[in-house]
Design a protein around this motif. Structure first.
Motif, mmCIF file in Angstrom:
data_model
loop_
_atom_site.group_PDB
_atom_site.id
_atom_site.type_symbol
_atom_site.label_atom_id
_atom_site.label_comp_id
_atom_site.label_asym_id
_atom_site.label_seq_id
_atom_site.Cartn_x
_atom_site.Cartn_y
_atom_site.Cartn_z
ATOM 1 N N PHE A 1 0.839 -1.200 0.000
ATOM 2 C CA PHE A 1 0.000 0.000 0.000
ATOM 3 C C PHE A 1 0.876 1.254 0.000
ATOM 4 C CE2 PHE A 1 -2.503 -3.138 2.617
ATOM 5 C CZ PHE A 1 -3.348 -3.515 1.577
ATOM 6 N N TYR A 2 0.532 2.203 -0.875
ATOM 7 C CA TYR A 2 1.278 3.452 -0.959
ATOM 8 C C TYR A 2 1.015 4.314 0.282
ATOM 9 C CZ TYR A 2 1.619 2.105 -5.904
ATOM 10 O OH TYR A 2 1.848 1.430 -7.072
ATOM 11 N N SER A 3 1.792 5.384 0.414
ATOM 12 C CA SER A 3 1.762 6.156 1.656
ATOM 13 C C SER A 3 0.686 7.235 1.708
ATOM 14 C CB SER A 3 3.136 6.801 1.894
ATOM 15 O OG SER A 3 4.102 5.822 2.173
ATOM 16 N N SER A 4 0.569 8.054 0.643
ATOM 17 C CA SER A 4 -0.330 9.200 0.769
ATOM 18 C C SER A 4 -0.627 9.836 -0.573
ATOM 19 C CB SER A 4 0.290 10.265 1.689
ATOM 20 O OG SER A 4 1.473 10.785 1.118
ATOM 21 N N LEU A 5 -1.676 10.661 -0.562
ATOM 22 C CA LEU A 5 -1.979 11.575 -1.658
ATOM 23 C C LEU A 5 -1.791 12.995 -1.146
ATOM 24 C CD1 LEU A 5 -5.194 10.117 -3.352
ATOM 25 C CD2 LEU A 5 -2.870 10.126 -4.261
ATOM 26 N N ASP A 6 -1.215 13.838 -1.976
ATOM 27 C CA ASP A 6 -0.886 15.213 -1.614
ATOM 28 C C ASP A 6 -2.153 16.037 -1.361
ATOM 29 O OD1 ASP A 6 0.425 17.678 -1.379
ATOM 30 O OD2 ASP A 6 1.887 17.119 -2.913
ATOM 31 N N ALA A 7 -1.993 17.084 -0.545
ATOM 32 C CA ALA A 7 -3.077 18.047 -0.371
ATOM 33 C C ALA A 7 -3.246 18.920 -1.612
ATOM 34 C CB ALA A 7 -2.795 18.930 0.841
ATOM 35 N N ASP A 8 -2.152 19.132 -2.348
ATOM 36 C CA ASP A 8 -2.153 20.072 -3.467
ATOM 37 C C ASP A 8 -2.260 19.345 -4.806
ATOM 38 O OD1 ASP A 8 -1.563 21.671 -1.359
ATOM 39 O OD2 ASP A 8 0.286 22.507 -2.184
ATOM 40 N N SER A 9 -2.853 20.020 -5.761
ATOM 41 C CA SER A 9 -2.796 19.589 -7.161
ATOM 42 C C SER A 9 -2.828 20.841 -8.023
ATOM 43 C CB SER A 9 -3.973 18.664 -7.515
ATOM 44 O OG SER A 9 -5.210 19.291 -7.259
ATOM 45 N N ASP A 10 -2.050 20.810 -9.086
ATOM 46 C CA ASP A 10 -1.941 21.963 -9.980
ATOM 47 C C ASP A 10 -1.607 23.234 -9.198
ATOM 48 O OD1 ASP A 10 -1.920 23.146 -12.476
ATOM 49 O OD2 ASP A 10 -4.088 23.545 -12.507
ATOM 50 N N GLY A 11 -0.788 23.069 -8.135
ATOM 51 C CA GLY A 11 -0.311 24.216 -7.375
ATOM 52 C C GLY A 11 -1.282 24.790 -6.371
ATOM 53 N N GLU A 12 -2.452 24.163 -6.160
ATOM 54 C CA GLU A 12 -3.440 24.694 -5.224
ATOM 55 C C GLU A 12 -3.894 23.608 -4.260
ATOM 56 O OE1 GLU A 12 -6.785 26.763 -6.841
ATOM 57 O OE2 GLU A 12 -5.603 27.621 -8.483
ATOM 58 N N GLU A 13 -4.051 23.996 -2.995
ATOM 59 C CA GLU A 13 -4.556 23.053 -2.000
ATOM 60 C C GLU A 13 -6.024 22.736 -2.279
ATOM 61 O OE1 GLU A 13 -4.952 22.510 2.855
ATOM 62 O OE2 GLU A 13 -4.627 24.499 1.992
ATOM 63 N N GLY A 14 -6.343 21.441 -2.364
ATOM 64 C CA GLY A 14 -7.726 21.002 -2.487
ATOM 65 C C GLY A 14 -8.348 21.151 -3.856
ATOM 66 N N LYS A 15 -7.602 21.637 -4.829
ATOM 67 C CA LYS A 15 -8.196 21.938 -6.139
ATOM 68 C C LYS A 15 -8.831 20.708 -6.783
ATOM 69 C CE LYS A 15 -7.164 24.187 -10.572
ATOM 70 N NZ LYS A 15 -6.130 24.877 -11.396
ATOM 71 N N PHE A 16 -8.243 19.542 -6.548
ATOM 72 C CA PHE A 16 -8.759 18.313 -7.154
ATOM 73 C C PHE A 16 -10.152 17.966 -6.646
ATOM 74 C CE2 PHE A 16 -8.970 13.576 -7.233
ATOM 75 C CZ PHE A 16 -8.818 13.378 -8.591
ATOM 76 N N TYR A 17 -10.490 18.382 -5.431
ATOM 77 C CA TYR A 17 -11.693 17.877 -4.758
ATOM 78 C C TYR A 17 -12.890 18.827 -4.768
ATOM 79 C CZ TYR A 17 -8.358 14.498 -2.920
ATOM 80 O OH TYR A 17 -7.392 13.515 -2.804
ATOM 81 N N VAL A 18 -12.678 20.117 -5.080
ATOM 82 C CA VAL A 18 -13.759 21.094 -4.924
ATOM 83 C C VAL A 18 -14.413 21.399 -6.276
ATOM 84 C CG1 VAL A 18 -12.747 22.080 -2.852
ATOM 85 C CG2 VAL A 18 -12.152 23.053 -5.094
ATOM 86 N N TRP A 19 -15.622 21.987 -6.188
ATOM 87 C CA TRP A 19 -16.454 22.167 -7.379
ATOM 88 C C TRP A 19 -17.091 23.554 -7.415
ATOM 89 C CZ3 TRP A 19 -16.858 18.140 -10.914
ATOM 90 C CH2 TRP A 19 -16.360 16.907 -10.473
ATOM 91 N N GLU A 20 -17.321 24.037 -8.637
ATOM 92 C CA GLU A 20 -18.164 25.206 -8.838
ATOM 93 C C GLU A 20 -19.562 24.737 -9.231
ATOM 94 O OE1 GLU A 20 -16.363 27.742 -11.707
ATOM 95 O OE2 GLU A 20 -14.682 28.300 -10.391
ATOM 96 N N GLU A 21 -20.553 25.542 -8.884
ATOM 97 C CA GLU A 21 -21.936 25.144 -9.142
ATOM 98 C C GLU A 21 -22.179 24.892 -10.627
ATOM 99 O OE1 GLU A 21 -26.350 26.648 -7.793
ATOM 100 O OE2 GLU A 21 -24.986 28.145 -8.671
ATOM 101 N N ASN A 22 -21.613 25.724 -11.494
ATOM 102 C CA ASN A 22 -21.894 25.554 -12.924
ATOM 103 C C ASN A 22 -21.311 24.248 -13.467
ATOM 104 O OD1 ASN A 22 -19.198 26.226 -13.001
ATOM 105 N ND2 ASN A 22 -19.464 28.129 -14.156
ATOM 106 N N GLU A 23 -20.211 23.760 -12.865
ATOM 107 C CA GLU A 23 -19.676 22.455 -13.264
ATOM 108 C C GLU A 23 -20.677 21.355 -12.961
ATOM 109 O OE1 GLU A 23 -15.140 21.864 -12.503
ATOM 110 O OE2 GLU A 23 -15.921 23.034 -10.815
ATOM 111 N N ILE A 24 -21.261 21.414 -11.778
ATOM 112 C CA ILE A 24 -22.245 20.405 -11.365
ATOM 113 C C ILE A 24 -23.456 20.438 -12.299
ATOM 114 C CG2 ILE A 24 -23.736 19.631 -9.481
ATOM 115 C CD1 ILE A 24 -20.806 19.309 -8.807
ATOM 116 N N ASP A 25 -23.952 21.648 -12.562
ATOM 117 C CA ASP A 25 -25.122 21.778 -13.441
ATOM 118 C C ASP A 25 -24.829 21.214 -14.825
ATOM 119 O OD1 ASP A 25 -26.611 23.014 -11.453
ATOM 120 O OD2 ASP A 25 -26.039 25.044 -12.093
#
Length: 674
Positions: free
Chosen positions: A315-339
């Protein structure tokens, strides 16, 4: 990596740690910890900079970009210091020494951890994150004070080193004449007083999962019937599962929430948390049959299998907090994306997961729940089965869309102790849910540990990456693997795993055990000396190696009739007892060990062709203080001798090696322990 693509390349280029490699092209002339760097500091009479972090650490990345990629900062460091970069996950022994220094100097710690030390490694300063200007001031101050007041620096180093040495048990503690429920009540009262009864978790500004705390409270409820203890557990598990700390699409928990409501995570995902949380949710499901706890087990293990498992079963150790230079960017959404992605499914999904145009975090949306789906569906006049189907379909659509984003960095090193926690998680998931794939994953990982981590001399290595393993194992690598192998025996009745656990325990007793205190050092007697030889005493986000050794010694002593193991387990408990009363959350695993002395455990032996199916039925319910053993044959364990009756499967319920009359039904056996 091609050196020619980069303006700078330092000594970290020759390492395998993903964290160290992240810094291999800094203008800072980093060295890994080792003789080359230490000898250079002594030869040139330069102070050491010892900078410690890990691959998934957000503020480590920030300080790298702000300071360690700045050529003016690098020049100051290179001209006046010898700079060492350490992956704390590979070298927790070194991390602990300088973290102790930070606590002594500043009464706080964290990562990145930045220490300044004399050429022999004795710290004169230790702190955490510093903005560039402040970091320069720190460096210049200690450079100047070493030049102008060397006697004061030497005195300070000696004082800090003495303080670090005193932060461990100093002598053998007397064992109490007896163990009573008043001791467990004292620990419980200390712990329950620190719990947020409304939102779950410990009453802190930031909240960490702390799985061992809730495992202790589950067991306390089992023995005492205390509903407050059970409510603390179920409230915490529900709030965590509904909150932003949980990845609502992909499964798995982030390391902690930055607020008291489990809303905003520090987005990195660590294997050690998730392994323990699989165990916790599995046990909570056994006790409560809450279907959401079963779902948590299913989703976390799916994430581990999908994203965090090497083909060899590690089993690998971890996934980073950051992606593309921003914390949490991989996990968060804008409303228009959802729509755009969900169309007519969007309204229900947004209502259920609290998504709005304004966002619920920095203009974006973290997925989290505040109401049950039944309540949301009723407000929107949607039948519950239809709502459930819509949410499931929406999650698949969004997960697929999310997979096209730039992913968080993966720390793909494999650490033995963290693998043991996930191995145990898979075993507990199998015990609770009966899914054969969980047992298969556990067995594959156990085989990986034996083939890749265990050495010919019987010891363990800590790390594995790209077929390279270079670091001698630490105490937790042994103690947690021992506990995992014992659990694997209970799930399979294959005695191989008990004897592998015993062999590791014998190795640990030879190379880690301190007869002067009856506890285990964190480092082997074969490791190069540091300025102090530390011990892990208090439990934290991971149980301490000493409390883990205590539980492993007790279990092996019970199974293998080894009285000296039981005595050593009792001595570890005696060392911790004076501290348990006022620091409940940090002695929860010792509390589980204490329960074994207060409540005499049961040995439940199942012998005959139906032993495996009987064990499966037994594990549908939660039991504490029960050591399962058995198999189709009698095997080598003493308690199983002369218990096989041809053509029948009998269950023997025993305490202190004294057995009641055997029964042939699981329900009747359960009645004998109630």
């Amino acid at each position: 990596m091609d050196k020619g693509e980069h303006a700078f390349t330092n000594q970290l280029i020759h390492t395998s740690s993903p964290y160290l490699l992240q810094h291999a092209h800094n203008p800072v002339n980093w060295y890994p910890w080792g003789e080359e760097a230490l000898e250079k500091a002594k030869k040139e009479d330069k102070l050491l900079i010892i900078s410690i972090g890990y691959a998934a650490c957000h503020w480590c990345h920030v300080m790298e970009h702000e300071s360690f990629e700045d050529t003016s900062v690098a020049r100051l460091m290179n001209d006046n210091f010898v700079s060492i970069k350490i992956d704390r996950e590979e070298r927790p022994d070194i991390d602990q020494i300088y973290m102790d220094a930070a606590m002594l100097i500043n009464q706080r710690g964290g990562w990145p951890l930045n220490a300044i030390a004399l050429p022999d490694g004795r710290p004169i300063f230790a702190g955490t994150y510093y903005p560039t200007g402040e970091w320069k001031r720190v460096l210049n101050f200690f450079k100047d004070v070493r030049d102008k007041q060397p006697e004061e620096v030497e005195k300070n180093a000696e004082s800090i080193s003495r303080g670090i040495s005193r932060m461990n048990f100093a002598e053998l503690a007397p064992r109490p004449s007896s163990y009573t429920t008043s001791q467990t009540t004292s620990l419980y009262n200390s712990l329950i007083s620190q719990i947020d009864t409304k939102r779950g978790g410990l009453n802190n500004r930031m909240k960490f999962p702390m799985p061992i705390v809730w495992q202790y409270l589950l067991e306390h409820h089992y023995y005492s019937g205390d509903q407050e203890a059970l409510s603390a557990v179920t409230t915490t598990l529900k709030e965590m599962l509904d909150g932003g700390i949980y990845d609502q699409l992909g499964g798995g928990f982030a390391r902690y929430s930055t607020d008291p409501n489990w809303k905003v995570p520090h987005f990195e995902k660590m294997m050690y948390d998730n392994g323990q949380l699989v165990s916790l949710y599995a046990k909570a499901y056994q006790m409560t049959k809450n279907p959401s706890f079963k779902t948590a087990v299913k989703e976390i293990t799916e994430w581990v299998a999908r994203e965090m498992t090497h083909k060899n079963g590690g089993f690998y150790s971890s996934l980073d907090a950051d992606s593309d230079g921003e914390e949490g960017k991989f996990y968060v959404w804008e409303e228009n994306e959802i729509d755009s992605l969900l169309g007519d499914k969007s309204e229900l999904f947004k209502s259920y997961y609290n998504i709005s145009g304004r966002g619920n975090w920095e203009g974006k949306n973290i997925l989290l729940k505040k109401e049950d789906l039944k309540e949301v569906a009723a407000k929107l006049k949607i039948d519950l089965p239809e709502a459930q189907s819509s949410i499931a379909a929406s999650k698949e659509i969004l997960l697929a869309a999310r997979d096209s984003r730039i992913r968080p960095g993966l720390d793909d090193k494999i650490l033995t102790s963290w693998n043991a926690l996930m191995l145990r998680g898979y075993v507990d998931a199998y015990q609770a849910l009966g899914e054969q794939t969980y047992l298969e994953a556990a067995l594959k990982n156990a085989s990986f540990i034996l083939e890749k981590a265990k050495r010919k001399d019987g010891g363990l290595n800590r790390n594995f990456k790209d077929e390279v393993s270079t670091i001698n194992g630490f105490a937790d690598d042994y103690s947690l693997t021992i506990e995992a192998f014992i659990a694997l025996y209970q799930a399979t009745f294959d005695e191989k795993w008990l004897f592998e656990a015993e062999a590791l325990m014998e190795y640990a007793l030879t190379h880690f055990y301190d007869k002067e205190t009856g506890t285990f050092f964190y480092t082997s007697d074969e490791d190069p000396s540091l300025i102090a030889r530390s011990r892990e005493i208090q439990d934290n986000v991971i149980p301490s190696s000493n409390s883990s050794f205590g539980r492993g010694l007790f279990a092996l002593g019970t199974y293998l009739y080894k009285g000296d193991y039981l005595e050593k387990a009792e001595q570890i408990l005696a060392q911790a007892l004076p501290q348990m009363k006022g620091a409940g959350p940090y002695f929860a695993n010792y509390g589980l060990l204490l329960n074994r002395f207060v409540h005499t455990p049961y040995e439940v032996a199942m012998v005959g062709d139906q032993a495996a199916s009987f064990a499966r039925s037994w594990n549908e319910e939660y039991h504490a203080g029960v050591f399962l053993l058995g198999g189709k044959e009698e095997g080598k364990l003493e308690l199983l001798q002369h218990k096989l009756v041809p053509g029948a499967t009998f269950i023997y319920v025993c305490q202190d090696k004294v057995c009641k009359l055997p029964v042939e039904e699981v329900d009747k056996a359960m009645d004998l322990i109630k």
